[in-house]
Enzyme design. Structure first.
Site, PDB file in Angstrom:
ATOM      1  N   HIS A 185      -3.616  -5.425   2.068  1.00  0.00           N
ATOM      2  CA  HIS A 185      -3.326  -5.617   3.490  1.00  0.00           C
ATOM      3  C   HIS A 185      -3.984  -6.930   3.896  1.00  0.00           C
ATOM      4  O   HIS A 185      -4.395  -7.714   3.073  1.00  0.00           O
ATOM      5  CB  HIS A 185      -3.965  -4.503   4.331  1.00  0.00           C
ATOM      6  N   CYS A 232       0.807  -1.226   0.000  1.00  0.00           N
ATOM      7  CA  CYS A 232       0.000   0.000   0.000  1.00  0.00           C
ATOM      8  C   CYS A 232       0.842   1.279   0.000  1.00  0.00           C
ATOM      9  O   CYS A 232       1.437   1.609  -1.013  1.00  0.00           O
ATOM     10  CB  CYS A 232      -1.002  -0.032   1.143  1.00  0.00           C
TER      11      CYS A 232
HETATM   12  N1  GLN Z   1      -1.808   6.946   2.457  1.00  0.00           N
HETATM   13  C1  GLN Z   1      -1.968   6.148   1.292  1.00  0.00           C
HETATM   14  C2  GLN Z   1      -3.315   6.340   0.628  1.00  0.00           C
HETATM   15  O1  GLN Z   1      -4.260   6.697   1.288  1.00  0.00           O
HETATM   16  C3  GLN Z   1      -1.721   4.683   1.627  1.00  0.00           C
HETATM   17  C4  GLN Z   1      -2.706   4.118   2.596  1.00  0.00           C
HETATM   18  C5  GLN Z   1      -2.340   2.761   3.113  1.00  0.00           C
HETATM   19  O2  GLN Z   1      -1.170   2.406   3.221  1.00  0.00           O
HETATM   20  N2  GLN Z   1      -3.359   2.015   3.525  1.00  0.00           N
HETATM   21  O3  GLN Z   1      -3.440   6.127  -0.545  1.00  0.00           O
END
Ligand code: GLN
Length: 242
Positions: A196, A95
């Site tokens: 995730h 992510c």
């Molecule tokens: N901050 C990033 C986004 O919102 C990644 C989010 C995350 O790692 N879940 O796209």
């Protein structure tokens, strides 16, 4: 016995949705097979030694924490990560970590740098966050199609450059940008994904693929009693509707 040496990048900042659980699963699956396992951390300002680990790992994070890591990655760790990729070391990024593998992550007027390991860029566009259970079909080894299941929650939309291989094809969920049907990216042994879950406890077979690849083993890993892992995978697929 071989030892899997893992280096976790920014484990305190990049650990949203308990992405650290991925490391626990790697540790357990090595230990159950009598393989050695060690994990080191590399945080803000720490130099990175490309040969210090077989697998480099970075989890997801909020924009605020990602900002800190983005500059550190680009300024302190960029060359080492390119050296890892060139020698075929494994880099797994989830992510927010995945977004930083590319050229940049644009947040309105701000453009965070990436390390440029894969030709992709991410934009925090207008519109809802892309949230939900997700399942993708991947082909990590030619001819072997398998499913990865997990959970995604990202505001950024990732766009792959021409010729970049996605990690997989979206079966359910949003994937890279909610429109092109692809999820994640792969360049050699550098892998980025929005999944995730944590990812590996829900997809133990993928953890084994990473262990084997990182250790460059010719033989398949010894099988384990995967009753619970198989159930976790089934449930994650079921949640995604696949
Ligand atoms: N901050 C990033 C986004 O919102 C990644 C989010 C995350 O790692 N879940 O796209």
């Amino acid at each position: 016995m071989p030892e899997l040496r893992v280096c976790a990048l920014y484990p305190d900042l990049m650990n949203i949705y308990a992405d650290r659980g991925n490391l626990l699963l790697l540790e357990r699956r090595c230990c159950w097979r009598g393989l050695g396992f060690s994990v080191t951390a590399s945080g803000l300002g720490d130099p990175l030694e490309p040969d210090a680990a077989d697998l480099f790992y970075i989890g997801g994070g909020q924009d605020r924490d990602q900002r800190l890591c983005a500059f550190d990655l680009a300024e302190v760790k960029r060359d080492a990560l390119h050296a890892v990729a060139e020698r075929g070391g494994v880099i797994l990024a989830v992510c927010g970590g995945y977004q930083l593998l590319g050229h940049s992550y644009e947040l309105g007027d701000e453009k965070l740098p990436g390390v440029g390991l894969i030709d992709l860029h991410t934009v925090r566009a207008e519109g809802p966050r892309l949230i939900g259970n997700v399942a993708i079909e991947v082909e990590l080894d030619p001819g072997e199609r398998r499913v990865l299941a997990g959970f995604e929650n990202h505001g950024g939309r990732t766009h792959l450059g021409p010729g970049v291989t996605p990690l997989g094809r979206v079966l359910r969920g949003h994937g890279n940008n909610g429109s092109d049907g692809f999820e994640g990216a792969r360049a050699g042994n550098v892998i980025g994904t929005y999944l995730h879950g944590p990812l590996l406890p829900k997809n133990a077979w993928f953890a084994d693929w990473l262990i084997r690849t990182a250790l460059d083993l010719d033989e398949p890993l010894a099988p384990l009693d995967d009753e619970f892992e198989a159930a976790a995978h089934r449930d994650a697929r079921h949640a995604a509707g696949v």
